[in-house]
Scaffold this motif. Structure first.
Motif, mmCIF file in Angstrom:
data_model
loop_
_atom_site.group_PDB
_atom_site.id
_atom_site.type_symbol
_atom_site.label_atom_id
_atom_site.label_comp_id
_atom_site.label_asym_id
_atom_site.label_seq_id
_atom_site.Cartn_x
_atom_site.Cartn_y
_atom_site.Cartn_z
ATOM 1 N N LYS A 158 47.689 37.276 36.491
ATOM 2 C CA LYS A 158 47.866 37.065 37.922
ATOM 3 C C LYS A 158 47.583 38.351 38.706
ATOM 4 N N ALA A 159 48.077 39.477 38.220
ATOM 5 C CA ALA A 159 47.834 40.759 38.908
ATOM 6 C C ALA A 159 46.365 41.138 38.854
ATOM 7 N N PHE A 160 45.706 40.865 37.747
ATOM 8 C CA PHE A 160 44.287 41.179 37.615
ATOM 9 C C PHE A 160 43.455 40.330 38.568
ATOM 10 N N LYS A 161 43.814 39.049 38.715
ATOM 11 C CA LYS A 161 43.088 38.182 39.654
ATOM 12 C C LYS A 161 43.284 38.636 41.094
ATOM 13 N N ARG A 162 44.494 39.064 41.448
ATOM 14 C CA ARG A 162 44.725 39.594 42.790
ATOM 15 C C ARG A 162 43.926 40.860 43.039
ATOM 16 N N PHE A 163 43.855 41.710 42.008
ATOM 17 C CA PHE A 163 43.082 42.949 42.118
ATOM 18 C C PHE A 163 41.619 42.652 42.348
ATOM 19 N N LEU A 164 41.064 41.649 41.654
ATOM 20 C CA LEU A 164 39.665 41.294 41.831
ATOM 21 C C LEU A 164 39.400 40.689 43.199
ATOM 22 N N LYS A 165 40.350 39.909 43.739
ATOM 23 C CA LYS A 165 40.187 39.319 45.055
ATOM 24 C C LYS A 165 40.230 40.368 46.157
ATOM 25 N N SER A 166 41.024 41.409 45.972
ATOM 26 C CA SER A 166 41.144 42.438 47.012
ATOM 27 C C SER A 166 39.896 43.314 47.116
ATOM 28 N N GLU A 167 39.107 43.352 46.047
ATOM 29 C CA GLU A 167 37.890 44.167 46.103
ATOM 30 C C GLU A 167 36.870 43.431 46.846
#
Length: 133
Positions: free
Chosen positions: A124-133
């Motif tokens: 979940k944290a990795f997906k949020r990180f990818l969306k923020s980029e």
């Protein structure tokens, strides 16, 4: 290496990444509180390496038991017992030759469980990180 792990099991690269991340965090936090820093670090490294090996072995055994199909119970039980016997042999060897701290090696091996339980949160944290980029 990651492609090989993904072919074996889709969740395996994330699990190994979680184990290594756990090991780095435990090393950075714990090394300041011990007097024998070298044995602490080598014990933790041996435990993390064992946890990664166990994760890969478990994925291989699951894939083989699915491929075998019916009658895989004895094979699965044998391989599971062998995995823990090898782990015991590694721990006894490590203790006998004083290669690392047994307590930190066990903490490193627990990284397998910590990573397995934390994997949904890491995804979940990795997906949020990818969306923020």
């Amino acid at each position: 290496m990651i492609k090989w792990m993904k072919r074996l099991n889709q969740a395996l690269p994330g699990l190994v990444f979680g184990i290594v991340l756990y090991g780095v965090i435990v090393e950075l936090v714990g090394v300041w509180f011990v007097t024998d820093k070298i044995r602490y670090t080598t014990g933790l490294f041996i435990g993390i390496a064992c946890a990664c090996g166990m994760a890969i072995h478990i994925a291989m055994i699951i894939e083989e038991s699915v491929r075998i199909g019916k009658g895989h119970e004895k094979y699965l039980s044998f391989k599971s017992v062998m995995r823990y016997l090898v782990l015991c042999a590694i721990m006894i060897t490590m203790t006998y030759f004083k290669l690392g701290n047994m307590f930190t090696a066990i903490i490193g091996i627990l990284g397998l469980k910590v990573s397995a339980y934390a994997q949904p949160l890491l995804i979940k944290a990795f997906k949020r990180f990818l969306k923020s980029e």
